[in-house]
Design a protein around this motif. Structure first.
Motif, mmCIF file in Angstrom:
data_model
loop_
_atom_site.group_PDB
_atom_site.id
_atom_site.type_symbol
_atom_site.label_atom_id
_atom_site.label_comp_id
_atom_site.label_asym_id
_atom_site.label_seq_id
_atom_site.Cartn_x
_atom_site.Cartn_y
_atom_site.Cartn_z
ATOM 1 N N LYS A 83 0.693 -1.244 0.039
ATOM 2 C CA LYS A 83 -0.046 -0.088 -0.191
ATOM 3 C C LYS A 83 0.832 1.403 -0.053
ATOM 4 C CE LYS A 83 -4.015 -1.963 2.279
ATOM 5 N NZ LYS A 83 -5.190 -1.815 3.521
ATOM 6 N N PHE A 84 2.059 1.197 0.837
ATOM 7 C CA PHE A 84 2.762 2.349 0.830
ATOM 8 C C PHE A 84 3.424 2.553 -0.608
ATOM 9 C CE2 PHE A 84 3.275 2.140 5.632
ATOM 10 C CZ PHE A 84 3.230 3.499 5.564
ATOM 11 N N GLU A 85 3.801 1.485 -1.231
ATOM 12 C CA GLU A 85 4.779 1.349 -2.567
ATOM 13 C C GLU A 85 3.714 2.076 -3.618
ATOM 14 O OE1 GLU A 85 5.704 -2.849 -2.845
ATOM 15 O OE2 GLU A 85 7.720 -2.087 -1.712
ATOM 16 N N ALA A 86 2.340 1.537 -3.546
ATOM 17 C CA ALA A 86 1.378 2.102 -4.246
ATOM 18 C C ALA A 86 1.293 3.710 -4.249
ATOM 19 C CB ALA A 86 -0.216 1.384 -4.105
ATOM 20 N N GLN A 87 1.580 4.386 -3.165
ATOM 21 C CA GLN A 87 1.523 5.714 -3.175
ATOM 22 C C GLN A 87 2.866 6.302 -3.358
ATOM 23 O OE1 GLN A 87 -1.209 7.495 -1.896
ATOM 24 N NE2 GLN A 87 -2.557 5.628 -2.155
ATOM 25 N N GLY A 88 3.771 5.484 -3.849
ATOM 26 C CA GLY A 88 5.097 5.948 -4.326
ATOM 27 C C GLY A 88 6.303 6.133 -3.277
ATOM 28 N N VAL A 89 5.868 5.551 -2.097
ATOM 29 C CA VAL A 89 6.905 5.765 -1.005
ATOM 30 C C VAL A 89 7.459 4.073 -1.075
ATOM 31 C CG1 VAL A 89 7.122 5.476 1.478
ATOM 32 C CG2 VAL A 89 5.174 6.919 0.167
ATOM 33 N N THR A 90 8.996 4.312 -0.965
ATOM 34 C CA THR A 90 9.873 3.129 -0.917
ATOM 35 C C THR A 90 9.745 2.772 0.531
ATOM 36 O OG1 THR A 90 11.365 4.218 -2.622
ATOM 37 C CG2 THR A 90 12.391 2.607 -1.205
ATOM 38 N N VAL A 91 9.805 1.327 0.779
ATOM 39 C CA VAL A 91 9.758 0.768 1.827
ATOM 40 C C VAL A 91 10.764 -0.367 2.121
ATOM 41 C CG1 VAL A 91 8.094 -0.718 3.490
ATOM 42 C CG2 VAL A 91 7.178 1.256 2.010
ATOM 43 N N THR A 92 11.275 -0.644 3.332
ATOM 44 C CA THR A 92 12.178 -1.527 3.609
ATOM 45 C C THR A 92 11.384 -2.579 4.442
ATOM 46 O OG1 THR A 92 14.181 -0.147 3.684
ATOM 47 C CG2 THR A 92 14.249 -2.066 4.594
ATOM 48 N N LEU A 93 11.110 -3.660 3.921
ATOM 49 C CA LEU A 93 10.326 -4.717 4.547
ATOM 50 C C LEU A 93 11.225 -5.969 4.861
ATOM 51 C CD1 LEU A 93 7.628 -6.073 5.244
ATOM 52 C CD2 LEU A 93 7.619 -6.743 2.788
ATOM 53 N N THR A 94 11.581 -6.293 6.179
ATOM 54 C CA THR A 94 12.381 -7.399 6.311
ATOM 55 C C THR A 94 11.842 -7.782 7.805
ATOM 56 O OG1 THR A 94 14.651 -7.991 6.717
ATOM 57 C CG2 THR A 94 13.752 -6.065 7.716
ATOM 58 N N ASN A 95 12.485 -9.207 8.229
ATOM 59 C CA ASN A 95 12.185 -9.636 9.402
ATOM 60 C C ASN A 95 12.814 -8.895 10.604
ATOM 61 O OD1 ASN A 95 13.580 -11.859 11.590
ATOM 62 N ND2 ASN A 95 11.708 -12.580 10.784
#
Length: 240
Positions: A91-103
């Motif tokens: 959802k963040f990425e769909a808004q143009g926001v780069t996200v770091t997703l990890t454990n």
């Protein structure tokens, strides 16, 4: 239902196993050892409110997109039960926001990178950290580690952490905590010196929500997304 019960039992067994294990002290500042929470919430030491969630409109992306800020999303145990964090990241990425997703286990590497990058470029701020379960624990510990090193953390979101034992420290502006107090979740509190804002959302009345699916709730995800986007645009969130 059987699969959910088995998953809960597996998580409980893991948590109890960690509680029984000896954790060596080190410079790595390990996440506090998880332990099942009592059915009551501890007394808050900072401004804390228990309120229902409110609908927050998702703002339109700014012209030119989001150029400042860092969003870090942390999954829980073995990346198995935190797939709602993946959905939130999309959802963040769909808004143009780069996200770091990890454990959650990668929290300190990411924290040190944020500290180093911020000292070179203040546009790393505002820093937003979101986590579920053990990822929620890591989000709190990570935020304290970052501010301890002189870097501000703008917003921390916790989805039912299982071992929050360290109060939030000054330098963290705002915390939003969704929790189920009769399971693992509990209120988040601040240290005596903390002057920011902590909002604890008690979801006891949400019978459809438990520890394993709290991060998948669309209403909660959209609430977090809207508040975070407002912060990235330089606005105050609805909780302030």
């Amino acid at each position: 239902m059987k699969m959910r019960r088995a998953a809960m039992m597996a998580l409980a067994a893991f948590v109890l196993g960690l509680a029984a294990a000896t954790v060596p002290a080190s410079a790595e500042s390990p996440i506090p050892v998880p332990s099942p929470r009592p059915a009551y919430a501890p007394k808050a030491t900072a401004k804390t409110a228990t309120t229902p969630t409110t609908s927050v409109a998702i703002p339109k992306p700014p012209a030119g997109g989001y150029k400042n800020g860092r969003v870090i999303i942390l999954r829980g145990l073995h990346n198995v039960w935190s797939r709602g964090m993946d959905a939130l990241a999309k959802k963040f990425e769909a808004q143009g926001v780069t996200v770091t997703l990890t454990n959650h286990s990668h929290w300190q590497r990411l924290a040190n990178e944020a500290i180093e990058d911020y000292k070179k470029d203040k546009n790393v701020a505002p820093i937003i950290i979101i986590g579920h379960s053990l990822g929620g624990d890591a989000a709190l510990v990570m935020s304290n580690w970052i501010v301890h090193n002189g870097v501000p953390v703008r917003f921390v979101v916790v989805f039912d952490a299982v071992a929050q034992t360290h109060p939030v420290e000054p330098g963290v502006a705002e915390v939003l905590n969704f929790y189920k107090p009769k399971g693992y979740g509990q209120e988040v509190t601040g240290s005596k010196r903390y002057k920011g804002e902590i909002i604890n959302i008690d979801l006891t009345q949400r019978k459809d929500v438990d520890h394993l699916n709290i991060d998948e709730d669309e209403e909660l995800q959209d609430d977090v997304l809207a508040r975070s986007l407002a912060i990235l645009q330089g606005q105050k969130t609805a909780s302030r």
